[in-house]
Structure formats: structure tokens, C-alpha cells
Enzyme design. Sequence first.
Site, PDB file in Angstrom:
ATOM      1  N   THR A 230       0.819  -1.209   0.000  1.00 42.35           N
ATOM      2  CA  THR A 230       0.000   0.000   0.000  1.00 42.35           C
ATOM      3  C   THR A 230       0.854   1.262   0.000  1.00 42.35           C
ATOM      4  OG1 THR A 230      -1.988  -0.957   1.009  1.00 42.35           O
ATOM      5  CG2 THR A 230      -1.574   1.359   1.459  1.00 42.35           C
ATOM      6  N   SER A 231       0.405   2.269  -0.741  1.00 37.92           N
ATOM      7  CA  SER A 231       1.049   3.585  -0.803  1.00 37.92           C
ATOM      8  C   SER A 231       2.496   3.441  -1.261  1.00 37.92           C
ATOM      9  CB  SER A 231       0.922   4.295   0.546  1.00 37.92           C
ATOM     10  OG  SER A 231       1.290   5.648   0.433  1.00 37.92           O
ATOM     11  N   MET A 232       3.480   3.905  -0.494  1.00 39.13           N
ATOM     12  CA  MET A 232       4.876   3.670  -0.864  1.00 39.13           C
ATOM     13  C   MET A 232       5.138   2.181  -1.030  1.00 39.13           C
ATOM     14  SD  MET A 232       8.244   4.652   1.365  1.00 39.13           S
ATOM     15  CE  MET A 232       9.826   3.838   1.081  1.00 39.13           C
ATOM     16  N   GLY A 234       3.559   0.417  -2.820  1.00 44.16           N
ATOM     17  CA  GLY A 234       3.396   0.135  -4.234  1.00 44.16           C
ATOM     18  C   GLY A 234       4.725   0.070  -4.967  1.00 44.16           C
ATOM     19  N   HIS A 253      -0.991  -0.998  -4.562  1.00 48.18           N
ATOM     20  CA  HIS A 253      -2.091  -0.171  -4.038  1.00 48.18           C
ATOM     21  C   HIS A 253      -1.524   1.128  -3.447  1.00 48.18           C
ATOM     22  CE1 HIS A 253      -4.908   0.589  -0.385  1.00 48.18           C
ATOM     23  NE2 HIS A 253      -5.497   1.075  -1.474  1.00 48.18           N
TER      24      HIS A 253
END
Length: 397
Positions: A230-232, A234, A253
Site C-alpha cells: 500500500t502507498s509507498m 506500491g 495499491h
Amino acid sequence: MKFLYDEESFSFEALRTAGYATYGGAELGEVLVTCRQIPEGDEQAWSAQWAATAARVERVGRDALAAGHRVSAREALLRASNYYRTADFYRREDPANDAESARLAKASQQTFADAAALLDIPARYVRIPYEDTTLPAYLFLADDSGQPRPTVIYHGGFDSSLEEDYLALAAGALRRGYHVLAFDGPGQGSTIREQGLHFRPDWEAVVTPVVDFVLALPEVDAARVALIGTSMGGYLAARAVAFDHRLAACVLHDGVYDLSEVFQATARRAAELPGGLAELKAQSTFVRWLMDNGRWNFGIDDPEELIKATQSYTMAGIADRITCPMLVLEAEVDVFFDGQPQRLFDALTSPKQLIRFREDEGGGEHCHEGAVALFHQCTFDWLDTVLAVRETSVPAV
């Protein structure tokens, strides 16, 4: 998407906290009455009011547990954990020496641990061998049959914590019959505060021992293990599957092609001001948090050195090494990584799909905060197809 605040960072973080109501991590009324006591941009009030709400809700949970009301206790403690996390969010000026930050982080961990023990199938807290230490993790099981099931390995990003991972992903996975191994890697959650571990760009060195651990579990179908970041995360997850080819699928994500672009954009904005970065930090809650949190989880105090360090976090020249099927998610109005999911998607040569979440459907914010159910529907429907998973009836948790 404006939510309760005009100030962009406060709006986003309030939405993030409220969005976990989907899986019992918040009550809308509690969010509303807490936020109405917090003025725009007042970080001290933010921490104090969320801490007060968290403590009140924790007391509800403790009283329910003492009275033998297991479900009520679990629900209240889960919300309290989310609220404690929220209370600590902006306390990043000097978290290593901030006693209140440490207290809030510990309270979030403990209330979640106590809630996790009250799940219908209690979560297992485990330590995963990593170099000369271990990484904290929770193993969430969809059932207690002992039969091998498809399994998701999950980690967050720049500001995630292990305790948030249940609300962010595991709860939705369990309903669909997936086991989940969620963990904190270097730079995340308690690994910084308690172990002094910081982010590293070669994330395969982190994920490989986690995959080793998961594949040794009898409950895991070794041919159907997926990684989600998720986020970073990704970037981190994409980097990992470029080098560890044992994973059957990966979900980003959202997709991150080059982390440094966020920091370089901040540097350019700072260069336009007479007071430079100090002036920009004084003006912007987001920039202040971004740079302070970066110093904390990268372990680098000097802003120029921090920006330089992030340049190693890129998928340039690496994306074409990925061989597993990839799902790349994109948010229409992502304030962090605008355009990067498409760039990463274009660089992939493995089987792939891109899903863009639209603002007018409620999913356009970074990581689709406020649209957790939509994110899970798209993600797990894709995984079901890629891993050829038949729908199973699993009790909601």
C-alpha cells in the site's frame, strides 16, 4: 474529496480514519464529534482530541471485556487502536524523544492486540526471522480447518503500522477465504521505534524471508501466495517481486514508479520561497509531515540527504524483471503519486491490469481512502480470477 476540513492533509487523514468504519475500525459519530473540536491545521488539538476519544472508547472496551461481552469489547478496542494511531499521526517533529508519541503508539498496538485475540479465529502474533533480528507480524486465518488456502502477504508504506493492516486489507481478505500474513518491515511501525530499523530500497531482502516463513506454514497453499503493498508499498512490493519469483501475483495499491519525485517536487517548491524549506514547512501541514516523517523512517536528518536517498527507490530499469501477474491500482486525484501508476504499468512486461478509481465514484483519493470496500472488491475479484479461487462461505469478522 473534501471531508470535514478545508486543510488538505487534515481532510485526508480524517477520511482515512473514518473509512475504516467499513470493518468496525471507526464510528462516524465518534469521528464527527472528535473533528468538530479540532480547528483547521491545529496539530496539537488533533493529537489531544483523538487521544481523548481513543481513551474513552478503550474504556468502553475494557468494561465490556470485564463484563464478559466479547464482541462489544473487540469492536471498541479495534476502534480505539485506530484512534490512537490517528492521534499520533502528526507527532513527527522528534518522535524518538516524544513520550506522548511513544505512549500513543504503544496504546494503538496494545488495544489492537487485545482486539485481535477476540476475533472469532484469534490472530497469531509472530516474529519473522530477518537478518540478525525479527520483524513483527500477524497471521490472520480465514478458518481453523488447517486446510491450505490462498494467502496474501501484506505490508503498508511510508507511514503504515501493523495494527492498521487489519482494517486496510486483512478484514476484507478473510471474508473472501484468504489467509493474511501482515507485517511491518524496516521503516514501518514498531520496527523504527523499538528496533531502529529504517527503510531500504532493496525490499526483496525484506520480503524474501517473509515468503520463506509463509511457505513453511501448513495452512498456506504455496502455489497461491500473493503480495500486496500500500502507498509507498506500491514501490516496495513491485521491487520485491522483480527479484523473488515465488509469488503467484502482486497488487500495487497504488503503483509507484519513482518515490523521489514527491520529495523533488517539494524541494522545487521550497526553492521558490525566500525562507526555503523552513518557510514551506511552516506554511504546509503536508510538507511538514512529509519531511519530518521521512527523517524518522529513513533515519536521515539532513533534508538534502533525505531527498538524495529517495532516488534509489525507483522501478526504472527493474520493472521488466517482474514475471508474475500484476494488478496496478490508480487514484484519479492522488496528491502523492499522480500519473505514476500508469508509468509503472507501461513498464511492466508480465500479465497486467490497471484499474483507475474515479473521484465521482468516491474512490479517487490516494489509496482510495473512504472507499475501502470498493478497493477490496476490485482487488480480490482480480485475485480470485488470477489464482483461480472459488468463492467460499466464510463468516464475516
